[in-house]
Motif scaffolding. Structure first.
Motif, PDB file in Angstrom:
ATOM      1  N   ARG A  54       9.244  -9.012  -5.916  1.00 23.79           N
ATOM      2  CA  ARG A  54       9.832  -7.776  -5.482  1.00 23.79           C
ATOM      3  C   ARG A  54       9.962  -6.147  -6.692  1.00 23.79           C
ATOM      4  O   ARG A  54      10.832  -5.648  -5.976  1.00 23.79           O
ATOM      5  CB  ARG A  54      11.605  -8.389  -5.693  1.00 23.79           C
ATOM      6  CG  ARG A  54      11.919  -9.528  -4.351  1.00 23.79           C
ATOM      7  CD  ARG A  54      13.468 -10.478  -4.821  1.00 23.79           C
ATOM      8  NE  ARG A  54      12.833 -11.053  -6.377  1.00 23.79           N
ATOM      9  CZ  ARG A  54      13.540 -11.801  -6.431  1.00 23.79           C
ATOM     10  NH1 ARG A  54      14.641 -12.412  -5.542  1.00 23.79           N
ATOM     11  NH2 ARG A  54      13.907 -12.592  -7.956  1.00 23.79           N
ATOM     12  N   LEU A  55      10.212  -6.480  -7.879  1.00 22.75           N
ATOM     13  CA  LEU A  55      10.160  -5.392  -8.687  1.00 22.75           C
ATOM     14  C   LEU A  55       8.884  -4.669  -8.262  1.00 22.75           C
ATOM     15  O   LEU A  55       9.491  -2.981  -8.410  1.00 22.75           O
ATOM     16  CB  LEU A  55      10.030  -6.278  -9.871  1.00 22.75           C
ATOM     17  CG  LEU A  55      11.251  -6.864 -10.251  1.00 22.75           C
ATOM     18  CD1 LEU A  55      10.707  -6.963 -11.849  1.00 22.75           C
ATOM     19  CD2 LEU A  55      12.334  -5.573 -10.914  1.00 22.75           C
ATOM     20  N   GLU A  56       7.370  -5.767  -7.845  1.00 26.90           N
ATOM     21  CA  GLU A  56       7.447  -4.379  -7.367  1.00 26.90           C
ATOM     22  C   GLU A  56       6.786  -3.331  -6.635  1.00 26.90           C
ATOM     23  O   GLU A  56       6.694  -2.115  -6.037  1.00 26.90           O
ATOM     24  CB  GLU A  56       5.489  -4.719  -7.402  1.00 26.90           C
ATOM     25  CG  GLU A  56       4.808  -5.520  -8.894  1.00 26.90           C
ATOM     26  CD  GLU A  56       3.819  -6.084  -8.892  1.00 26.90           C
ATOM     27  OE1 GLU A  56       3.288  -7.127  -7.638  1.00 26.90           O
ATOM     28  OE2 GLU A  56       2.705  -6.813  -9.680  1.00 26.90           O
ATOM     29  N   ASP A  57       7.485  -4.074  -5.413  1.00 28.24           N
ATOM     30  CA  ASP A  57       7.946  -3.239  -3.673  1.00 28.24           C
ATOM     31  C   ASP A  57       9.088  -2.320  -5.077  1.00 28.24           C
ATOM     32  O   ASP A  57       9.157  -1.136  -4.122  1.00 28.24           O
ATOM     33  CB  ASP A  57       8.327  -4.777  -3.533  1.00 28.24           C
ATOM     34  CG  ASP A  57       8.140  -5.791  -2.823  1.00 28.24           C
ATOM     35  OD1 ASP A  57       6.555  -5.007  -2.684  1.00 28.24           O
ATOM     36  OD2 ASP A  57       7.460  -6.698  -2.221  1.00 28.24           O
ATOM     37  N   ARG A  58       9.664  -2.442  -5.309  1.00 33.32           N
ATOM     38  CA  ARG A  58      10.839  -2.046  -5.893  1.00 33.32           C
ATOM     39  C   ARG A  58       9.865  -0.590  -6.818  1.00 33.32           C
ATOM     40  O   ARG A  58      10.510   1.250  -6.267  1.00 33.32           O
ATOM     41  CB  ARG A  58      12.243  -1.986  -6.743  1.00 33.32           C
ATOM     42  CG  ARG A  58      12.655  -3.163  -6.502  1.00 33.32           C
ATOM     43  CD  ARG A  58      14.052  -3.458  -6.686  1.00 33.32           C
ATOM     44  NE  ARG A  58      15.035  -2.552  -7.036  1.00 33.32           N
ATOM     45  CZ  ARG A  58      15.610  -2.971  -7.437  1.00 33.32           C
ATOM     46  NH1 ARG A  58      16.244  -3.889  -8.287  1.00 33.32           N
ATOM     47  NH2 ARG A  58      16.589  -1.891  -7.965  1.00 33.32           N
ATOM     48  N   VAL A  59       8.893  -0.920  -7.530  1.00 32.91           N
ATOM     49  CA  VAL A  59       8.692   0.416  -8.433  1.00 32.91           C
ATOM     50  C   VAL A  59       7.957   0.986  -7.215  1.00 32.91           C
ATOM     51  O   VAL A  59       7.787   2.664  -7.065  1.00 32.91           O
ATOM     52  CB  VAL A  59       7.321  -0.136  -9.638  1.00 32.91           C
ATOM     53  CG1 VAL A  59       6.969   0.509  -9.986  1.00 32.91           C
ATOM     54  CG2 VAL A  59       8.310  -0.236 -10.277  1.00 32.91           C
ATOM     55  N   GLN A  60       6.925   1.007  -6.032  1.00 26.79           N
ATOM     56  CA  GLN A  60       6.295   1.491  -5.392  1.00 26.79           C
ATOM     57  C   GLN A  60       7.795   2.253  -4.198  1.00 26.79           C
ATOM     58  O   GLN A  60       6.763   3.530  -3.521  1.00 26.79           O
ATOM     59  CB  GLN A  60       5.381  -0.508  -4.299  1.00 26.79           C
ATOM     60  CG  GLN A  60       4.449   0.033  -5.000  1.00 26.79           C
ATOM     61  CD  GLN A  60       3.720  -1.318  -3.974  1.00 26.79           C
ATOM     62  OE1 GLN A  60       3.743  -1.713  -3.116  1.00 26.79           O
ATOM     63  NE2 GLN A  60       2.632  -1.843  -4.214  1.00 26.79           N
ATOM     64  N   VAL A  61       8.797   1.520  -3.858  1.00 27.20           N
ATOM     65  CA  VAL A  61       9.219   2.917  -2.950  1.00 27.20           C
ATOM     66  C   VAL A  61      10.220   3.756  -4.022  1.00 27.20           C
ATOM     67  O   VAL A  61       9.419   5.609  -3.715  1.00 27.20           O
ATOM     68  CB  VAL A  61      10.540   1.354  -3.034  1.00 27.20           C
ATOM     69  CG1 VAL A  61      11.620   2.933  -2.312  1.00 27.20           C
ATOM     70  CG2 VAL A  61      10.295   1.338  -1.912  1.00 27.20           C
ATOM     71  N   LEU A  62       9.826   3.576  -5.598  1.00 28.12           N
ATOM     72  CA  LEU A  62      10.424   4.395  -5.945  1.00 28.12           C
ATOM     73  C   LEU A  62       9.007   5.673  -6.264  1.00 28.12           C
ATOM     74  O   LEU A  62       9.515   6.782  -6.398  1.00 28.12           O
ATOM     75  CB  LEU A  62      10.850   4.282  -7.869  1.00 28.12           C
ATOM     76  CG  LEU A  62      12.524   3.395  -7.924  1.00 28.12           C
ATOM     77  CD1 LEU A  62      12.095   3.138  -8.830  1.00 28.12           C
ATOM     78  CD2 LEU A  62      13.621   4.348  -7.197  1.00 28.12           C
TER      79      LEU A  62
END
Length: 102
Positions: A54-62
């Motif tokens: 989930r954190l990696e997905d959020r970083v990719q969005v940012l």
């Protein structure tokens, strides 16, 4: 003294099987503890993996926001602040200095 030898033999004859049963029981308990610990560890590892994903997905969005739109994000935020109305009952305006000048 001759009478003690049969008594000692009987005591040892009873004690040895009892120790064997006790040792087998301790081994089973240890195996159960290992299996419970392994299951708990696997569950925690799965939770950590999910959280990391989930954190990696959020970083990719940012990263996508910053790289795709460039650095005009601050301009967009300011534009949103300028269009916000105070009379909508939404509370304190974001740009108090602009409101005081008007």
């Amino acid at each position: 003294m001759g009478e003690l030898i049969p008594i000692v033999a009987i005591i040892f004859g009873c004690t040895i099987p009892m120790v064997a049963i006790w040792a087998k029981h301790k081994e089973k308990v240890a195996q159960m503890q290992v299996s419970v610990t392994a299951a708990t560890t696997a569950e925690k590892a799965a939770q950590y993996a999910s959280h990391i994903q989930r954190l990696e997905d959020r970083v990719q969005v940012l990263e996508r926001i910053v790289t795709d739109r460039g650095y005009d994000i601050a301009t967009q935020i300011e534009a949103l602040r300028d269009t916000r109305r105070v009379d909508e009952g939404s509370g304190v305006p974001l740009d108090i200095k602009t409101q005081e000048r008007a």
